[in-house]
Design a protein around this motif. Structure first.
Motif, PDB file in Angstrom:
ATOM      1  N   PHE A  58      -0.767  -0.502  -8.196  1.00 21.02           N
ATOM      2  CA  PHE A  58      -0.431  -1.480  -7.157  1.00 21.02           C
ATOM      3  C   PHE A  58       0.125  -0.711  -5.966  1.00 21.02           C
ATOM      4  N   VAL A  59      -0.598  -0.716  -4.875  1.00 21.78           N
ATOM      5  CA  VAL A  59      -0.217   0.049  -3.680  1.00 21.78           C
ATOM      6  C   VAL A  59       0.314  -0.927  -2.635  1.00 21.78           C
ATOM      7  N   GLU A  60       1.624  -0.826  -2.365  1.00 18.35           N
ATOM      8  CA  GLU A  60       2.275  -1.715  -1.413  1.00 18.35           C
ATOM      9  C   GLU A  60       3.348  -0.936  -0.655  1.00 18.35           C
ATOM     10  N   GLU A  61       3.825  -1.533   0.436  1.00 22.30           N
ATOM     11  CA  GLU A  61       4.816  -0.837   1.259  1.00 22.30           C
ATOM     12  C   GLU A  61       6.196  -0.812   0.629  1.00 22.30           C
ATOM     13  N   THR A  62       6.489  -1.765  -0.256  1.00 22.49           N
ATOM     14  CA  THR A  62       7.798  -1.815  -0.915  1.00 22.49           C
ATOM     15  C   THR A  62       7.612  -2.080  -2.402  1.00 22.49           C
ATOM     16  N   GLU A  63       8.653  -1.732  -3.155  1.00 27.83           N
ATOM     17  CA  GLU A  63       8.604  -2.000  -4.589  1.00 27.83           C
ATOM     18  C   GLU A  63       8.559  -3.498  -4.851  1.00 27.83           C
ATOM     19  N   GLU A  64       9.257  -4.298  -4.020  1.00 30.98           N
ATOM     20  CA  GLU A  64       9.257  -5.749  -4.200  1.00 30.98           C
ATOM     21  C   GLU A  64       7.834  -6.299  -4.059  1.00 30.98           C
ATOM     22  N   ALA A  65       7.104  -5.780  -3.048  1.00 25.68           N
ATOM     23  CA  ALA A  65       5.729  -6.253  -2.847  1.00 25.68           C
ATOM     24  C   ALA A  65       4.840  -5.826  -4.008  1.00 25.68           C
ATOM     25  N   ALA A  66       5.084  -4.622  -4.541  1.00 25.85           N
ATOM     26  CA  ALA A  66       4.289  -4.146  -5.684  1.00 25.85           C
ATOM     27  C   ALA A  66       4.555  -5.014  -6.906  1.00 25.85           C
ATOM     28  N   ARG A  67       5.832  -5.389  -7.123  1.00 25.00           N
ATOM     29  CA  ARG A  67       6.168  -6.221  -8.274  1.00 25.00           C
ATOM     30  C   ARG A  67       5.542  -7.613  -8.130  1.00 25.00           C
ATOM     31  N   ALA A  68       5.520  -8.099  -6.900  1.00 22.31           N
ATOM     32  CA  ALA A  68       4.906  -9.407  -6.671  1.00 22.31           C
ATOM     33  C   ALA A  68       3.409  -9.362  -6.962  1.00 22.31           C
ATOM     34  N   ALA A  69       2.756  -8.263  -6.528  1.00 23.51           N
ATOM     35  CA  ALA A  69       1.310  -8.102  -6.780  1.00 23.51           C
ATOM     36  C   ALA A  69       1.046  -7.970  -8.274  1.00 23.51           C
ATOM     37  N   ALA A  70       1.933  -7.248  -8.975  1.00 25.20           N
ATOM     38  CA  ALA A  70       1.766  -7.083 -10.430  1.00 25.20           C
ATOM     39  C   ALA A  70       1.972  -8.409 -11.152  1.00 25.20           C
ATOM     40  N   ARG A  71       2.940  -9.173 -10.681  1.00 23.69           N
ATOM     41  CA  ARG A  71       3.215 -10.475 -11.302  1.00 23.69           C
ATOM     42  C   ARG A  71       2.012 -11.403 -11.156  1.00 23.69           C
ATOM     43  N   GLU A  72       1.400 -11.341  -9.967  1.00 24.69           N
ATOM     44  CA  GLU A  72       0.217 -12.166  -9.731  1.00 24.69           C
ATOM     45  C   GLU A  72      -0.932 -11.721 -10.631  1.00 24.69           C
ATOM     46  N   HIS A  73      -1.043 -10.402 -10.852  1.00 21.77           N
ATOM     47  CA  HIS A  73      -2.145  -9.873 -11.663  1.00 21.77           C
ATOM     48  C   HIS A  73      -1.948 -10.163 -13.146  1.00 21.77           C
ATOM     49  N   TYR A  74      -0.727  -9.892 -13.656  1.00 19.60           N
ATOM     50  CA  TYR A  74      -0.481 -10.018 -15.097  1.00 19.60           C
ATOM     51  C   TYR A  74      -0.077 -11.438 -15.498  1.00 19.60           C
ATOM     52  N   GLY A  75       0.375 -12.223 -14.524  1.00 17.52           N
ATOM     53  CA  GLY A  75       0.875 -13.563 -14.845  1.00 17.52           C
ATOM     54  C   GLY A  75       2.297 -13.549 -15.334  1.00 17.52           C
ATOM     55  N   ARG A  76       2.929 -12.406 -15.295  1.00 16.55           N
ATOM     56  CA  ARG A  76       4.321 -12.271 -15.744  1.00 16.55           C
ATOM     57  C   ARG A  76       4.876 -10.947 -15.195  1.00 16.55           C
ATOM     58  N   ASP A  77       6.171 -10.746 -15.286  1.00 15.54           N
ATOM     59  CA  ASP A  77       6.783  -9.479 -14.895  1.00 15.54           C
ATOM     60  C   ASP A  77       6.471  -8.418 -15.939  1.00 15.54           C
ATOM     61  N   GLU A  78       6.031  -7.274 -15.489  1.00 18.12           N
ATOM     62  CA  GLU A  78       5.777  -6.121 -16.359  1.00 18.12           C
ATOM     63  C   GLU A  78       6.500  -4.908 -15.772  1.00 18.12           C
ATOM     64  N   PRO A  79       6.933  -3.983 -16.621  1.00 17.49           N
ATOM     65  CA  PRO A  79       7.583  -2.778 -16.082  1.00 17.49           C
ATOM     66  C   PRO A  79       6.587  -1.958 -15.255  1.00 17.49           C
ATOM     67  N   LEU A  80       7.036  -1.485 -14.107  1.00 17.35           N
ATOM     68  CA  LEU A  80       6.201  -0.656 -13.227  1.00 17.35           C
ATOM     69  C   LEU A  80       6.816   0.736 -13.086  1.00 17.35           C
ATOM     70  N   ARG A  81       5.971   1.718 -12.938  1.00 20.52           N
ATOM     71  CA  ARG A  81       6.414   3.109 -12.757  1.00 20.52           C
ATOM     72  C   ARG A  81       5.844   3.627 -11.436  1.00 20.52           C
ATOM     73  N   GLN A  82       6.726   4.076 -10.548  1.00 20.79           N
ATOM     74  CA  GLN A  82       6.233   4.580  -9.254  1.00 20.79           C
ATOM     75  C   GLN A  82       5.617   5.963  -9.428  1.00 20.79           C
TER      76      GLN A  82
END
Length: 888
Positions: free
Chosen positions: A424-448
């Motif tokens: 997930f390539v975004e300008e902020t971690e918050e935006a990346a988490r939002a994109a991941a949430r939309e993709h997975y349908g839930r919060d998942e741990p992310l690693r930068q």
């Protein structure tokens, strides 16, 4: 009254402090002023001023001071580069020295904090050193490639490129530095000649029918071989193409492929192919769909892809072991000692490995197209123009740009990975988490992503990110595109091209209208400066010894297009003397009451000498203006030197003395006012090159008695705009004849060793009426300057007189009574003979093709210069001897 001498050590810091404090370095706020902007090539935050910096920044400062005085809104925007690998190395070495600690012992966050701490305490030394050089940057706008504004621009660009499909992750070969365990750019690779060997190995054919011999300088890489290549037209091997050999030690069958890369004329004509450890082999592997087997880890130790007995061995230990095993197997066919070039990391000093890794890449080919077109169509122009060829060659053959680095200091790549590896390539971690949430349908741990970006990525945005992009700032609106970039030829690929690509892609406009490529500074013999040679010249030491102005003028005067600068202390000393000459001329004018006259009109002067100097001043102002506007720095310096030293100081001051000491009050007053006016123009014209001495003279001559003639700094005074109508051909002709008569007469005296105390007459033998009138009217000044007793007209030259011709008039100096004619003839003949032998010897050397081909370029050039000087000196003495031929 001026002090007897100019003291740079006390004046320079005082003046620079006053300039900076006044805000004079900032562009004028006048909205009608034409913008003119330059961005500094950002020096490394770890750096200190070297002679290349001194040249580059002097030329930028000359240009910005010139345009500032021309009334433009001149912005020179400064800043420094975070210099990822260089800065990380500095801090890592400090850690090791302090307690044998590594960055990995500290952890990423603590280590990065330590680097910021170092940057705050010690970084930016070079910025203060630039001040010592006189750099008139707008320090209030100073930027740093890791400041928040530029970091935001970097993230924006990365994410935008990714979403446009122009940024991607791929497994490719990179230059790998095992010391720092990171990919490095081509610019950070230094080729060094080392002792090595070609190892000739036999690879047995799998069917047992024979063998094929290959050669390599890196035996350890054979553990990752995936083919042997032969040329498709090589008759020796056509029958083997498609068959396999059994890779020794490893035991893996690998194919024999036909590829143009194999050179039938070189060695056996067969080459081993290791796609994971050689750039050429990588391309062969792609053409033939070969597997790429990486047999090393990040530290250049043999990894688990190799046989067990090699695992964990350093690459050079493994090299010896491979050779030993090949010999034991009876497959070593020879060892051929050689010296060859091996790439090394310029910071670490260790050999670089071509290494197959996953990295982030930019599709540079797409970005290059508009950048090529912009230069083709003249939107950006290179000076000298021949550097465009270098730019085009690289841009038209551009490869994907690896922008990731395995470092901790730098712009962290704004990419986060989910548990399944999705990015997930975004300008902020918050935006990346939002994109991941939309993709997975839930919060998942992310690693930068652990990597940071190549320093050239952020510096590629420099012309617009420093002005506030992506925000639509007033500075961006006013000063982008910038006007001129002054830089070295060695970073056309790495910086200039990338700024062109990024600027056009993200702003739609070129980042600069003109690129001036400055020369390389070499030592007095033309050799490249290096610490190992002991010929490095420290600009700060030179400033201490001679003053900043002298160094600046030297670099400017010698910066002719398309030629390197041969720098010597003697040159700098000579230009310091030039400053002293101007200082003394100003003192002379002060002592003789030369003062600015209210309402002085240079077009209204009546005295011929004053009409002449007014015209010469106007001519010089035009020449300097045209030269600086066109980046003809050496032409501008040359015009200034000739005018100030030869015309004003030598001739005008000398020829004005009789008027200043004469009884004609009107002529005296006019000459004083004219001298003061000409000096003002001189200070303005010279200021961009020698800012300190000119500013001091401007201030010291501002107060005349109780009156203050002008206020403010010279650096913000208006540039001289003098009409061509001030040039007076009649005055030029008259004073030109006087100067020619004196100059040539002095040459005759010098060539024939006429004693300074001798006072012969100057005889006018043949001249038209106007020439006679001019020479007789100026008899007094000619008498003083040529040291003659009188000027008189004679029908013929008496015996013992030496004739000479100027502008068609024949003059003569009767000097026979002052010199021994026979001794002079003998002396001249002897010197001519010695010079002739030198000419013949040097010419013979230069006519030898072997010498020209094999001798270092600087040695050949030195001999050419020596030949030209000897030929000129010989011709001059031959002329003097010819003059004596008819003298009894």
């Amino acid at each position: 009254m001026l002090e007897k001498t100019f003291d740079p050590k006390s004046v320079e810091p005082r003046l620079y402090g006053a300039w900076e404090q006044s805000g004079a370095f900032a562009p004028t706020a006048d909205p009608s002023a034409e913008p003119f902007s330059i961005v500094i090539p950002p020096p490394n935050v770890t750096g200190s001023l070297h002679i290349g910096h001194a040249l580059n920044n002097t030329l930028q400062d000359v240009l910005i001071r010139f345009e500032r005085m021309r009334g433009k809104a001149a912005l020179w925007l400064p800043g420094t580069d975070h210099a990822g690998i260089a800065t990380q190395m500095v801090v890592e070495r400090q850690l090791a020295a302090a307690g044998n600690m590594t960055r990995r012992d500290m952890g990423r966050d603590e280590f990065v904090a330590k680097v910021w701490e170092w940057k705050a305490e010690s970084g930016g030394t070079i910025v203060n050193q630039l001040r010592r050089l006189g750099a008139s940057c707008d320090w209030s706008r100073e930027r740093f490639t890791l400041d928040e504004g530029l970091s935001a621009a970097v993230r924006k660009v990365f994410v935008t490129l990714y979403k446009q499909g122009l940024m991607y992750r791929d497994k490719r070969l990179v230059n790998w530095d095992p010391f720092f365990q990171t990919a490095i750019s081509d610019l950070e690779v230094e080729q060094k000649e080392v002792e090595g060997a070609y190892y000739h190995f036999a690879y047995p054919l799998e069917d047992g029918s024979g063998e094929i011999v290959v050669a390599t300088t890196r035996p350890e890489t054979m553990l990752g071989d995936t083919a042997v290549a032969v040329h498709p037209d090589d008759e020796r091997y056509k029958h083997l193409v498609g068959k396999c050999v059994r890779l020794p030690i490893v035991g893996r069958p690998i194919p024999i492929v036909a590829d143009d890369y194999a050179d039938p004329e070189k060695g056996s004509g067969a080459v081993k192919i290791t796609p994971a450890h050689d750039f050429n082999d990588f391309q062969v592997g792609k053409r033939h769909n070969l597997p790429s087997i990486n047999v090393m880890d990040d530290f250049a130790r043999i990894n688990d892809a190799a046989p067990a007995e090699f695992r964990g061995l350093d690459r050079f230990v493994a090299r010896r072991k491979v050779v030993e095993q090949m010999e034991a197997l009876g497959l070593l066919r020879g060892i051929e000692k050689t010296r060859h070039m091996v790439p090394h990391g310029d910071r670490s000093g260790v050999p670089v490995e071509p290494y197959l890794t996953d990295q982030w890449y930019v599709n540079a080919e797409v970005l290059a197209r508009p950048a090529i077109k912009a230069v083709e169509e003249g939107a950006t122009v290179f000076e000298p123009r021949h550097w465009e060829k270098t730019y085009f060659e690289w841009m038209r053959n551009i490869q994907p740009w690896c922008v990731s680095r395995q470092l901790w200091w730098g712009h962290r790549i704004p990419a986060w990975y989910g548990p399944d590896g999705r990015v997930f390539v975004e300008e902020t971690e918050e935006a990346a988490r939002a994109a991941a949430r939309e993709h997975y349908g839930r919060d998942e741990p992310l690693r930068q992503d652990e990597d940071v970006l190549d320093t050239w990525f952020s510096s590629g945005l420099w012309p617009f990110s420093t002005l506030g992009w992506p925000e639509k700032t007033a500075d961006l609106e006013r000063f982008y595109p910038t006007h001129t970039l002054v830089t070295g030829f060695d970073i056309i690929f790495f910086w200039v091209a990338r700024m062109m690509m990024m600027g056009l892609h993200f702003t739609g406009e070129v980042p600069f209208k003109r690129v001036f490529i400055n020369a390389l500074v070499r030592d007095a013999e033309g050799k490249k400066m290096s610490k190992s040679k002991g010929n490095v010249m420290d600009p700060l030491e030179l400033v201490d010894e001679f003053g900043a102005d002298a160094l600046r003028f030297t670099l400017t005067a010698m910066s002719g297009q398309a030629r390197d600068i041969k720098l010597s202390r003697q040159r700098i000393e000579g230009y310091r003397n030039f400053g002293t000459k101007l200082w003394n001329a100003t003192r002379f004018c002060q002592m003789n009451g030369c003062a600015r006259a209210a309402g002085f009109d240079p077009a209204a002067v009546k005295v011929t000498l004053n009409r002449w100097i007014v015209g010469q001043t106007a001519r010089t102002a035009r020449a300097v203006t045209e030269a600086l506007a066109g980046c003809g720095y050496d032409e501008a310096a040359g015009a200034l030197y000739r005018f100030i030293w030869n015309v004003f100081c030598d001739w005008y001051v000398e020829l004005a003395k009789p008027i200043l000491n004469g009884a004609d009050e009107a002529a005296r007053d006019e000459t004083r006012a004219t001298a003061a006016w000409a000096l003002d123009v001189i200070l303005k014209l010279l200021h961009p090159v020698m800012p300190f001495i000119t500013e001091e003279l401007w201030a010291q001559t501002a107060q005349e008695g109780a009156a203050r003639v002008h206020d403010g700094f010279l650096m913000t005074a208006p540039w001289p705009d003098l009409p061509e109508s001030l040039i007076d051909p009649a005055a030029d002709a008259e004073i030109g004849l006087v100067i020619a008569a004196v100059s040539e007469g002095r040459s005759v005296r010098a060539e024939l060793n006429v004693p300074p105390s001798a006072r012969p007459a100057l005889l006018v033998i043949e001249a038209d009426p106007r020439q006679r009138e001019v020479l007789l009217a100026n008899a007094s000044v000619i008498g003083q300057t040529l040291r003659v007793s009188e000027v008189r007209v004679e029908a013929t030259a008496p015996e013992g007189a030496i004739p000479y011709v100027v502008e068609g008039a024949t003059l003569a100096l009767p000097v026979a009574e002052f010199i021994d004619l026979a001794a002079e003839r003998a002396r001249l003949a002897k010197e001519i003979g010695a010079l002739g032998a030198d000419v013949e010897r040097t010419a013979r050397k230069l006519s030898n093709p072997d010498f020209v081909a094999r001798a270092p370029e600087e040695v050949v050039e030195e001999n050419r210069e020596r030949l030209a000087e000897a030929e000129a000196a010989k011709a001059k003495l031959e002329g003097a001897l010819a003059r004596l031929a008819g003298v009894g």
